[in-house]
Design a protein around this motif. Structure first.
Motif, short mmCIF file in Angstrom:
data_model
loop_
_atom_site.label_atom_id
_atom_site.label_comp_id
_atom_site.label_asym_id
_atom_site.label_seq_id
_atom_site.Cartn_x
_atom_site.Cartn_y
_atom_site.Cartn_z
N LEU A 81 10.08 -11.17 -4.34
CA LEU A 81 10.17 -9.92 -5.57
C LEU A 81 8.89 -9.43 -6.04
CD1 LEU A 81 13.58 -11.20 -7.12
CD2 LEU A 81 13.31 -9.60 -5.53
N SER A 82 7.90 -9.87 -5.44
CA SER A 82 6.74 -9.33 -6.04
C SER A 82 6.36 -7.91 -5.50
CB SER A 82 5.36 -10.27 -5.23
OG SER A 82 5.45 -10.42 -4.05
N THR A 83 5.78 -7.14 -6.36
CA THR A 83 5.70 -5.78 -6.02
C THR A 83 4.14 -5.54 -5.65
OG1 THR A 83 5.10 -5.35 -8.32
CG2 THR A 83 7.49 -5.18 -7.69
N GLU A 84 4.12 -4.24 -4.93
CA GLU A 84 2.48 -3.68 -4.50
C GLU A 84 2.62 -2.46 -4.56
OE1 GLU A 84 1.60 -4.49 -0.32
OE2 GLU A 84 3.55 -5.37 -0.13
N LYS A 85 1.61 -1.61 -4.66
CA LYS A 85 1.47 -0.25 -4.88
C LYS A 85 0.85 0.43 -3.76
CE LYS A 85 2.03 0.07 -10.00
NZ LYS A 85 1.41 0.67 -11.17
N VAL A 86 1.25 1.46 -3.27
CA VAL A 86 0.70 2.08 -2.07
C VAL A 86 0.54 3.46 -2.65
CG1 VAL A 86 1.45 0.28 -0.33
CG2 VAL A 86 3.02 2.52 -1.06
#
Length: 227
Positions: A4-9
């Motif tokens: 459930l960790s997020t990352e931005k692109v």
């Protein structure tokens, strides 16, 4: 176990399709991860914060998290919707062709920063009334080929004795060597435009092994109609 960790692109929506009653599946061209697919739950609800962000042409920062087998979109900060493409019928079809061509060229986990920048600048160029949309298209096609490592140099004319005009060769050198930010800032005479169009057609037929629906529609719009 679901991560459930997020990352931005940073990316642009190439296409979107409905899934179920309220969801959408989108394809993003990103600088960090290349071309990726993501699901946007509830994006088709009228009050969804992702409703506009999941439309084609939307450019910005997308926050993703990993599902069981795919990315999911949780948030989006859109900095450009390219509104001119919603009011200019012709420009919109050129833009859709650019999206489809990028969907063909780009791959997952590739470094696609240059391709993303090319697409962004081409869509911006379509908003300038002083620019010829046809020239934008041919420059976009040839530069995409060059960035993809497939540009073979000026082609030979089949069945024609005359070589391409010197200004045409100069324009090709400019397109393949110029930085993307200034790529569309030039104009050419009609005879040079015709030769650039001929060259772009030669390359497209040689290197693209599938028909592109948006191009078929775009070219049908430019065909002369009978009175």
């Amino acid at each position: 176990m679901i991560d459930l960790s997020t990352e931005k692109v940073t990316g642009i929506v190439l296409k979107a399709e409905p899934i179920g009653e309220y969801d959408r599946r989108i394809v993003l061209l990103t600088g960090e991860k290349g071309k990726i697919a993501a699901f946007a739950k509830g994006a088709r609800r009228q009050n969804s914060r992702l409703l506009l962000a999941t439309n084609p042409f939307s450019f910005g920062i997308f926050t993703l998290y990993h599902g069981r087998s795919s990315f999911n979109l949780s948030e989006a900060e859109i900095s450009n919707f390219f509104p001119h493409l919603r009011s200019d019928f012709e420009a919109a079809f050129y833009g859709m062709y650019f999206l489809e061509l990028m969907d063909y060229y780009t791959r997952e986990n590739n470094d696609e920063k240059m391709m993303l920048n090319l697409l962004y600048q081409a869509l911006k160029a379509l908003s300038h009334q002083a620019y010829d949309n046809r020239l934008i298209r041919y420059v976009f096609e040839i530069k995409a080929l060059s960035l993809n490592g497939e540009y073979p140099g000026p082609p030979k004319r089949v069945g024609k004795s005359a070589d391409f005009l010197e200004p045409t060769i100069f324009a090709l050198d400019y397109i393949t060597s110029q930085g993307i930010e200034k790529l569309f800032n030039f104009q050419v005479l009609p005879e040079i435009l015709a030769e650039i169009a001929e060259i772009a057609d030669i390359f497209r037929l040689r290197f693209i092994d599938k028909s592109l629906k948006s191009l078929e529609i775009l070219e049908s719009l430019s065909e002369p109609r009978e009175c």
